[in-house]
Design an enzyme around this catalytic site. Structure first.
Site: not given
Length: 694
Positions: A380, A500, A502, A676
């Protein structure tokens, strides 16, 4: 000359009985008004000139080349001018002659003002309408000088001489125009910011990041009085480009900042004779919303007509640069380094990541507590990319505006020699979770309806098009769009708690012509698998074995399938994912066989946003053929997790090696997964971005 040169044809007014001096840039033309200088009663003229001077007699629309022997006479009429040019430089000032007389075989005496040691380069002799001997003469002394500002316009790493396309910039394999890198690395550890933030060069290593620009001159050892050569930039480009000059290149080098920021012009000391002055050009800003990436630099020859009158440009040569874009790297490119944080509860996770990285043969770089300050979300905080020019390429990290505990990590641990840094911070917009770079991904290269995207396309998550919601901040989105070479696609991710991209899409390499598969999280695939296991009599197979977290006691296939609220929630999630599926198929040119559905389940939080029910396997780390997949803790059937078994069956036929990593305590319960908590610096594309056609 090349189209970089600009000169408005000057008109000189000759004077009978006197001699003028003028400077002529090679390849340009000067007009001399013959009629205005004629004495009363003159009806014709003749002229002589040296071989280095080319002369045309222009009357109205008619132009005629004039021989230099003085034998021919031309009638004198209003508007008659001489058009003069020079094809070779002068060895001395005023050394190229154009002479004229009454006849070729008759030597005519010069008027007193012209009888000097050096004959004029152009001499115009005037005759009465009855002919005879010359009534009067006018002389013009020309000094020839060559001036060319040159760059690597053909992008082969060499600064060629006077490329005709140096003032323009075009895309494609046959495109022309020089390329500039933003000098955003940091050569010296003694300075706190990237090199582009100051006007200093500490050593020659910094010059290697810059593009060469050469000022080539030919001519006498000294310029005639009243002339000056000046480098200059438009005020609109002054904050985007910097130019340095090396003084004393062979002894006691000194790097002088001569253009950029507050310096709009630089007076060049004329070197004399044939010479090359080398300059080094750095980019100061990446393309952005208000800056398309193109800058220009000019060299002008100034002429002062008389004392007290400001100089005026009589010749300008221009070169154009495009600032190299920041380019993201997809999962299909080879890994160089893997970054991960060390926090108090992820020791076992780190151990498994270390093992995976060793299998992949790349470097592991651990960010420890003193630097991460408890922030575990490496993905991030930053996004790794690179910049590329014919003379050099180096990685550049884009720092997100989230500024958590990892805020200082990019500057203190990444920025350095040949490792650049860039960031975009909103001035007024609030930063949300969608500004973290788990919400910033890039596809492998694709072709869509015949249009090629050889560097892939950027994927960013946003809110549903018809509703208010969270979006990535405008300053970051504008930056991504302005790079041009990875045309962004906006997806719908605001339905997720974290929000997100992802969390529902990723890409893995494949050995076929396509080169990749797109993986998407799929509740529908999970329910289908669970129903199959239920039909096989495995309805009581238990999930989360070995983990005792909240809401995980005695979770079986039967309980999941009978939970009507969860079924409805996942129907909603599937619709959100299908919306994105359609966008991705359209914008990436994909068909169903290019997509693999990875089983996933979600649950809704109190705000009506979705979070993963078990570790979300699509949120994986991809290291060439080695995949680090969140261990799903799925139902155990015959001693094997049926979710792991299903995913292996999807991916191993592609030659991929699946390693399931336990992140449930250290990441999943904090609303993240393996991807992440990690980040990958990858090798750049072999493809040259300037060959693209945005």
């Amino acid at each position: 000359r090349g189209c970089g040169a600009m000169l408005r044809e000057r008109t000189l007014r000759l004077q009978a009985g006197s001699r003028m001096e003028a400077l002529c840039v090679l390849g340009t033309r000067i007009a001399a008004d013959v009629y205005a200088a004629a004495p009363a009663g003159a009806g014709s003229f003749s002229l002589k000139h040296t071989e280095a001077v080319e002369v045309e007699v222009v009357t109205g629309e008619r132009a005629e080349a004039a021989p230099g022997d003085g034998a021919q006479r031309w009638p004198l009429s209003k508007g008659t001018v001489l058009r003069l040019s020079m094809s070779q430089p002068s060895a001395k000032a005023n050394d190229n002659k154009v002479r004229s007389g009454a006849a070729a075989d008759v030597a005519q005496p010069l008027p007193a003002p012209l009888t000097r040691r050096r004959l004029p380069q152009v001499t115009v002799s005037y005759y009465s309408e009855g002919g005879g001997q010359a009534m009067d003469q006018a002389g013009l002394l020309l000094t020839g000088i060559g001036i060319s500002l040159d760059v690597d316009a053909d992008r082969d790493g060499v600064v060629e001489n006077n490329n005709p396309n140096k003032a323009t910039w075009t895309w494609g394999p046959d495109g022309q125009g020089a390329i500039l890198l933003v000098n955003c690395d940091r050569e010296s550890p003694l300075v706190p910011a990237p090199d582009c933030d100051d006007n200093k060069v500490f050593d020659k290593e910094d010059l290697l990041d810059m593009s060469r620009m050469v000022l080539r001159t030919k001519g006498p050892q000294k310029l005639p009085r009243g002339y000056e050569i000046v480098l200059h930039v438009p005020i609109s480009d002054a904050d985007k480009v910097g130019v340095f000059y090396v003084q004393n290149p062979f002894f006691g080098q000194r790097y002088v900042h001569v253009l950029g920021r507050r310096k709009l012009f630089h007076s060049v000391q004329y070197p004399g004779g044939p010479a090359e002055l080398e300059f080094f050009v750095e980019g100061l800003r990446f393309p952005d919303d208000a800056f398309p990436g193109l800058v220009s630099i000019h060299v002008s020859l100034l002429e002062t007509l008389a004392e007290g009158i400001p100089p005026a440009p009589i010749f300008t040569d221009t070169v154009a640069f495009r600032v190299a874009p920041w380019i993201m790297t997809p999962n299909t490119l080879a890994p160089v380094s893997v970054f991960v944080c060390s926090v108090k509860d992820n020791y076992l996770f780190l151990k498994e990541i270390r093992s995976l990285v060793a299998k992949a043969g790349c470097e592991l770089r651990v960010c420890y507590g003193y630097m991460n300050r408890g922030d575990r979300w490496m993905q991030d905080e930053v996004e790794f990319g690179y910049i590329h020019a014919p003379h050099k390429s180096f990685p550049v990290v884009l720092d997100s505006p989230r500024d958590g505990g990892l805020k200082d990590f990019p500057i203190k641990k990444l920025l350095g020699p040949d490792f650049g840094y860039v960031t975009r911070e909103p001035l007024f917009e609030a930063v949300t979770s969608l500004d973290s770079f788990g919400n910033l991904e890039v596809s492998p290269p694709v072709t869509v309806g015949g249009r090629e995207y050889p560097l892939g396309r950027i994927l960013i998550g946003s809110s549903f098009p018809t509703a208010a919601g969270r979006r990535m901040t405008k300053v970051v989105r504008d930056f991504l769009y302005a790079q041009q070479v990875q045309s962004p696609v906006e997806l719908y991710s605001d339905w997720l708690t974290v929000g997100h991209v992802d969390e529902f899409v990723t890409f893995v390499p494949s050995p076929d012509v396509k080169g990749f598969r797109m993986l998407m999280a799929s509740p529908a695939a999970c329910y289908q698998l669970f129903r199959e296991k239920q039909k096989e009599g495995q309805g009581e197979a238990t999930m989360f074995k070995g983990y005792s977290g909240p809401d995980t006691k005695r979770v079986t296939i039967n309980k999941v399938l009978s939970n009507e609220a969860m079924v409805q929630q996942n129907q909603y999630v599937q619709r959100c994912i299908d919306w994105n599926r359609d966008i991705l198929k359209r914008e990436l040119g994909l068909v169903e066989s290019d997509i693999l559905d990875v089983p996933a389940l979600f649950r809704m939080d109190r705000e009506g946003k979705a979070v993963a029910f078990f570790p979300n396997m699509v949120n994986m780390i991809v290291l060439s053929r080695h995949l680090g997949i969140p261990k799903p803790f799925g139902p155990i059937v015959a001693g094997v997790c049926c979710l792991e078994q299903h995913v292996r069956a999807l991916l191993e036929p592609l030659g991929l090696a699946c390693s399931f990593i336990d992140d449930i305590s250290s990441y999943h319960k904090h609303l993240g997964e393996v991807h992440c908590g990690t980040n990958v610096h990858r090798r750049p594309f072999a493809f040259k971005w300037w060959h693209a056609a945005p």
